[in-house]
Design a protein around this motif. Structure first.
Motif, PDB file in Angstrom:
ATOM      1  N   ALA A 126       0.832  -1.204   0.000  1.00  0.00           N
ATOM      2  CA  ALA A 126       0.000   0.000   0.000  1.00  0.00           C
ATOM      3  C   ALA A 126       0.865   1.251   0.000  1.00  0.00           C
ATOM      4  O   ALA A 126       0.583   2.232  -0.707  1.00  0.00           O
ATOM      5  CB  ALA A 126      -0.932  -0.016   1.202  1.00  0.00           C
ATOM      6  N   GLU A 127       1.932   1.234   0.799  1.00  0.00           N
ATOM      7  CA  GLU A 127       2.821   2.398   0.876  1.00  0.00           C
ATOM      8  C   GLU A 127       3.470   2.684  -0.475  1.00  0.00           C
ATOM      9  O   GLU A 127       3.681   3.846  -0.846  1.00  0.00           O
ATOM     10  CB  GLU A 127       3.897   2.147   1.934  1.00  0.00           C
ATOM     11  N   ARG A 128       3.752   1.641  -1.220  1.00  0.00           N
ATOM     12  CA  ARG A 128       4.433   1.810  -2.506  1.00  0.00           C
ATOM     13  C   ARG A 128       3.481   2.175  -3.643  1.00  0.00           C
ATOM     14  O   ARG A 128       3.838   2.978  -4.523  1.00  0.00           O
ATOM     15  CB  ARG A 128       5.175   0.526  -2.855  1.00  0.00           C
ATOM     16  N   PHE A 129       2.270   1.595  -3.653  1.00  0.00           N
ATOM     17  CA  PHE A 129       1.407   1.712  -4.824  1.00  0.00           C
ATOM     18  C   PHE A 129       0.135   2.524  -4.607  1.00  0.00           C
ATOM     19  O   PHE A 129      -0.471   2.964  -5.596  1.00  0.00           O
ATOM     20  CB  PHE A 129       1.011   0.315  -5.326  1.00  0.00           C
ATOM     21  N   PHE A 130      -0.325   2.700  -3.366  1.00  0.00           N
ATOM     22  CA  PHE A 130      -1.589   3.376  -3.140  1.00  0.00           C
ATOM     23  C   PHE A 130      -1.410   4.892  -3.120  1.00  0.00           C
ATOM     24  O   PHE A 130      -0.324   5.408  -2.842  1.00  0.00           O
ATOM     25  CB  PHE A 130      -2.224   2.909  -1.833  1.00  0.00           C
ATOM     26  N   ALA A 131      -2.502   5.601  -3.396  1.00  0.00           N
ATOM     27  CA  ALA A 131      -2.509   7.058  -3.328  1.00  0.00           C
ATOM     28  C   ALA A 131      -2.456   7.505  -1.863  1.00  0.00           C
ATOM     29  O   ALA A 131      -2.802   6.734  -0.963  1.00  0.00           O
ATOM     30  CB  ALA A 131      -3.771   7.602  -3.997  1.00  0.00           C
ATOM     31  N   PRO A 132      -2.010   8.740  -1.597  1.00  0.00           N
ATOM     32  CA  PRO A 132      -1.879   9.196  -0.210  1.00  0.00           C
ATOM     33  C   PRO A 132      -3.133   9.025   0.628  1.00  0.00           C
ATOM     34  O   PRO A 132      -3.053   8.578   1.786  1.00  0.00           O
ATOM     35  CB  PRO A 132      -1.503  10.670  -0.375  1.00  0.00           C
ATOM     36  N   GLU A 133      -4.313   9.362   0.086  1.00  0.00           N
ATOM     37  CA  GLU A 133      -5.548   9.228   0.873  1.00  0.00           C
ATOM     38  C   GLU A 133      -5.893   7.763   1.148  1.00  0.00           C
ATOM     39  O   GLU A 133      -6.462   7.437   2.194  1.00  0.00           O
ATOM     40  CB  GLU A 133      -6.722   9.958   0.213  1.00  0.00           C
ATOM     41  N   GLU A 134      -5.527   6.877   0.239  1.00  0.00           N
ATOM     42  CA  GLU A 134      -5.738   5.446   0.474  1.00  0.00           C
ATOM     43  C   GLU A 134      -4.801   4.941   1.563  1.00  0.00           C
ATOM     44  O   GLU A 134      -5.216   4.146   2.418  1.00  0.00           O
ATOM     45  CB  GLU A 134      -5.509   4.661  -0.818  1.00  0.00           C
ATOM     46  N   LEU A 172      -0.672   3.474 -10.163  1.00  0.00           N
ATOM     47  CA  LEU A 172      -1.760   3.206  -9.219  1.00  0.00           C
ATOM     48  C   LEU A 172      -1.913   4.281  -8.160  1.00  0.00           C
ATOM     49  O   LEU A 172      -2.968   4.365  -7.524  1.00  0.00           O
ATOM     50  CB  LEU A 172      -1.533   1.849  -8.554  1.00  0.00           C
ATOM     51  N   ASP A 173      -0.891   5.103  -7.960  1.00  0.00           N
ATOM     52  CA  ASP A 173      -1.002   6.151  -6.946  1.00  0.00           C
ATOM     53  C   ASP A 173      -1.544   7.463  -7.509  1.00  0.00           C
ATOM     54  O   ASP A 173      -1.611   8.467  -6.792  1.00  0.00           O
ATOM     55  CB  ASP A 173       0.351   6.398  -6.279  1.00  0.00           C
ATOM     56  N   ARG A 174      -1.969   7.457  -8.785  1.00  0.00           N
ATOM     57  CA  ARG A 174      -2.490   8.673  -9.414  1.00  0.00           C
ATOM     58  C   ARG A 174      -4.008   8.748  -9.348  1.00  0.00           C
ATOM     59  O   ARG A 174      -4.608   9.689  -9.886  1.00  0.00           O
ATOM     60  CB  ARG A 174      -2.024   8.743 -10.871  1.00  0.00           C
ATOM     61  N   PHE A 175      -4.623   7.780  -8.726  1.00  0.00           N
ATOM     62  CA  PHE A 175      -6.071   7.829  -8.489  1.00  0.00           C
ATOM     63  C   PHE A 175      -6.357   7.086  -7.188  1.00  0.00           C
ATOM     64  O   PHE A 175      -5.564   6.261  -6.732  1.00  0.00           O
ATOM     65  CB  PHE A 175      -6.858   7.236  -9.656  1.00  0.00           C
ATOM     66  N   ALA A 176      -7.504   7.394  -6.581  1.00  0.00           N
ATOM     67  CA  ALA A 176      -7.835   6.837  -5.268  1.00  0.00           C
ATOM     68  C   ALA A 176      -9.243   6.273  -5.266  1.00  0.00           C
ATOM     69  O   ALA A 176     -10.157   6.828  -5.889  1.00  0.00           O
ATOM     70  CB  ALA A 176      -7.700   7.902  -4.178  1.00  0.00           C
ATOM     71  N   VAL A 177      -9.413   5.160  -4.554  1.00  0.00           N
ATOM     72  CA  VAL A 177     -10.716   4.528  -4.404  1.00  0.00           C
ATOM     73  C   VAL A 177     -11.057   4.410  -2.920  1.00  0.00           C
ATOM     74  O   VAL A 177     -10.172   4.425  -2.059  1.00  0.00           O
ATOM     75  CB  VAL A 177     -10.749   3.133  -5.051  1.00  0.00           C
ATOM     76  N   GLU A 178     -12.329   4.287  -2.625  1.00  0.00           N
ATOM     77  CA  GLU A 178     -12.761   3.983  -1.260  1.00  0.00           C
ATOM     78  C   GLU A 178     -12.436   2.527  -0.970  1.00  0.00           C
ATOM     79  O   GLU A 178     -12.815   1.633  -1.726  1.00  0.00           O
ATOM     80  CB  GLU A 178     -14.268   4.216  -1.125  1.00  0.00           C
ATOM     81  N   LEU A 179     -11.721   2.284   0.120  1.00  0.00           N
ATOM     82  CA  LEU A 179     -11.357   0.910   0.453  1.00  0.00           C
ATOM     83  C   LEU A 179     -11.853   0.455   1.824  1.00  0.00           C
ATOM     84  O   LEU A 179     -11.753  -0.737   2.153  1.00  0.00           O
ATOM     85  CB  LEU A 179      -9.837   0.719   0.356  1.00  0.00           C
ATOM     86  N   LEU A 190      -9.024  11.442  -9.063  1.00  0.00           N
ATOM     87  CA  LEU A 190      -8.431  10.988 -10.325  1.00  0.00           C
ATOM     88  C   LEU A 190      -7.571  12.104 -10.891  1.00  0.00           C
ATOM     89  O   LEU A 190      -8.048  13.219 -11.133  1.00  0.00           O
ATOM     90  CB  LEU A 190      -9.553  10.618 -11.306  1.00  0.00           C
ATOM     91  N   ASP A 191      -6.309  11.827 -11.089  1.00  0.00           N
ATOM     92  CA  ASP A 191      -5.383  12.788 -11.676  1.00  0.00           C
ATOM     93  C   ASP A 191      -5.811  13.071 -13.114  1.00  0.00           C
ATOM     94  O   ASP A 191      -5.926  12.155 -13.932  1.00  0.00           O
ATOM     95  CB  ASP A 191      -3.965  12.210 -11.645  1.00  0.00           C
ATOM     96  N   GLY A 192      -6.044  14.354 -13.422  1.00  0.00           N
ATOM     97  CA  GLY A 192      -6.501  14.717 -14.762  1.00  0.00           C
ATOM     98  C   GLY A 192      -5.534  14.342 -15.857  1.00  0.00           C
ATOM     99  O   GLY A 192      -5.925  14.184 -17.018  1.00  0.00           O
ATOM    100  N   ALA A 193      -4.262  14.163 -15.506  1.00  0.00           N
ATOM    101  CA  ALA A 193      -3.268  13.797 -16.508  1.00  0.00           C
ATOM    102  C   ALA A 193      -3.474  12.391 -17.054  1.00  0.00           C
ATOM    103  O   ALA A 193      -2.892  12.021 -18.073  1.00  0.00           O
ATOM    104  CB  ALA A 193      -1.865  13.929 -15.918  1.00  0.00           C
ATOM    105  N   LEU A 194      -4.295  11.581 -16.374  1.00  0.00           N
ATOM    106  CA  LEU A 194      -4.527  10.207 -16.831  1.00  0.00           C
ATOM    107  C   LEU A 194      -5.487  10.143 -18.010  1.00  0.00           C
ATOM    108  O   LEU A 194      -5.686   9.083 -18.599  1.00  0.00           O
ATOM    109  CB  LEU A 194      -5.080   9.361 -15.673  1.00  0.00           C
ATOM    110  N   GLU A 195      -6.127  11.247 -18.355  1.00  0.00           N
ATOM    111  CA  GLU A 195      -7.046  11.320 -19.495  1.00  0.00           C
ATOM    112  C   GLU A 195      -8.178  10.305 -19.376  1.00  0.00           C
ATOM    113  O   GLU A 195      -8.551   9.656 -20.352  1.00  0.00           O
ATOM    114  CB  GLU A 195      -6.286  11.138 -20.813  1.00  0.00           C
ATOM    115  N   ALA A 196      -8.701  10.172 -18.156  1.00  0.00           N
ATOM    116  CA  ALA A 196      -9.834   9.269 -17.933  1.00  0.00           C
ATOM    117  C   ALA A 196     -11.044  10.025 -17.417  1.00  0.00           C
ATOM    118  O   ALA A 196     -11.956   9.441 -16.845  1.00  0.00           O
ATOM    119  CB  ALA A 196      -9.440   8.176 -16.940  1.00  0.00           C
ATOM    120  N   GLY A 197     -11.061  11.332 -17.613  1.00  0.00           N
ATOM    121  CA  GLY A 197     -12.183  12.133 -17.165  1.00  0.00           C
ATOM    122  C   GLY A 197     -12.063  12.501 -15.698  1.00  0.00           C
ATOM    123  O   GLY A 197     -10.975  12.603 -15.143  1.00  0.00           O
ATOM    124  N   ARG A 198     -13.220  12.703 -15.062  1.00  0.00           N
ATOM    125  CA  ARG A 198     -13.272  13.053 -13.657  1.00  0.00           C
ATOM    126  C   ARG A 198     -13.689  11.831 -12.841  1.00  0.00           C
ATOM    127  O   ARG A 198     -14.292  10.898 -13.368  1.00  0.00           O
ATOM    128  CB  ARG A 198     -14.278  14.184 -13.422  1.00  0.00           C
TER     129      ARG A 198
END
Length: 237
Positions: A126-134, A172-179, A190-198
């Motif tokens: 998780a420390e390596r791959f998850f986003a800060p809020e995750e 994987l750390d450029r977007f966050a999900v509820e876990l 979701l980081d806007g740079a990923l070009e996946a919308g909001r």
């Protein structure tokens, strides 16, 4: 028949489908058969045949077409699709297979499934791959909830990157999900740079296809309704 906004889900334990091995093998294209043959053991070769044969069978049933005649296209990162639809995605965890199918060919969807289990070094992963809020949410949980929380996060993130078609090329750390267990599955950021919308453009669903399994479905848009469909009676052992 499709219900409004329905995404059909099919779960199978391949150990109950071994009697269909040769029938499914006959459905495969030459390249699929060659791919299956490259696995190192008979067990792995059989799983590959059963997975792909089951997928072809389900798509044939939905489209009314000969499953052996279906011709797949592949995206830049290898995600398969069926020209003209329906949209689909498959996930597997050893003998456990989960298939999602949606009407039309423009639906962006992905699924993932894992066994609910203790994951060695979940905190380190998780420390390596998850986003800060995750990472913060995971660290705040009591030890008894961390295995489920980690697998919630992992399957939801995997489902999302499969839905976008970018796979593990997506950081994987450029977007966050509820876990957090007990809270509704959703994309938090979701980081806007990923070009996946909001983040609000996507729907996430928690799936529990069988006891001891954790799964997730990600699909672009709102108003979707995942529905599990049983296997045909002919598949019974």
């Amino acid at each position: 028949m499709w219900g409004t906004g329905e995404i059909q889900l099919c779960y199978a334990d391949l150990r109950g489908l071994t009697h269909r091995l040769e029938a499914f093998r006959a459905l495969l294209s030459p390249d699929e058969a060659a791919r299956a043959a490259r696995f190192a053991t008979e067990e792995l070769r059989a799983r590959c045949v059963l997975r792909r044969g089951l997928l072809r069978h389900r798509l044939g049933r939905v489209t009314g077409r000969d499953p052996a005649a279906l011709v797949f296209s592949y995206g830049p990162m290898g995600k398969p699709s069926l020209p003209g639809g329906p949209a689909f995605n498959l996930a597997d965890c050893k003998d456990h297979v989960l298939i999602a199918i949606a009407p039309g060919d423009a639906v962006e969807l992905g699924v993932d499934v894992e066994r609910l289990r203790s994951v060695p070094d979940a905190a380190g992963i998780a420390e390596r791959f998850f986003a800060p809020e995750e990472r913060a949410a995971f660290a705040a949980l009591p030890e008894a909830l961390r295995d489920e929380a980690f697998l919630n996060g992992w399957t939801r993130k995997e489902a999302f990157i499969k839905a976008t078609g970018q796979g593990l090329s997506t950081p994987l750390d450029r977007f966050a999900v509820e876990l957090t267990p007990g809270r509704p599955a959703r994309l938090l950021g979701l980081d806007g740079a990923l070009e996946a919308g909001r983040a609000g453009d996507w729907s996430l669903f928690d799936l529990r296809p069988a006891p001891g399994l954790v799964g997730a479905l990600a699909v672009r848009g709102e108003g979707w309704r995942p529905v599990f469909r049983p296997l045909d009676d002919a598949f019974s052992a």
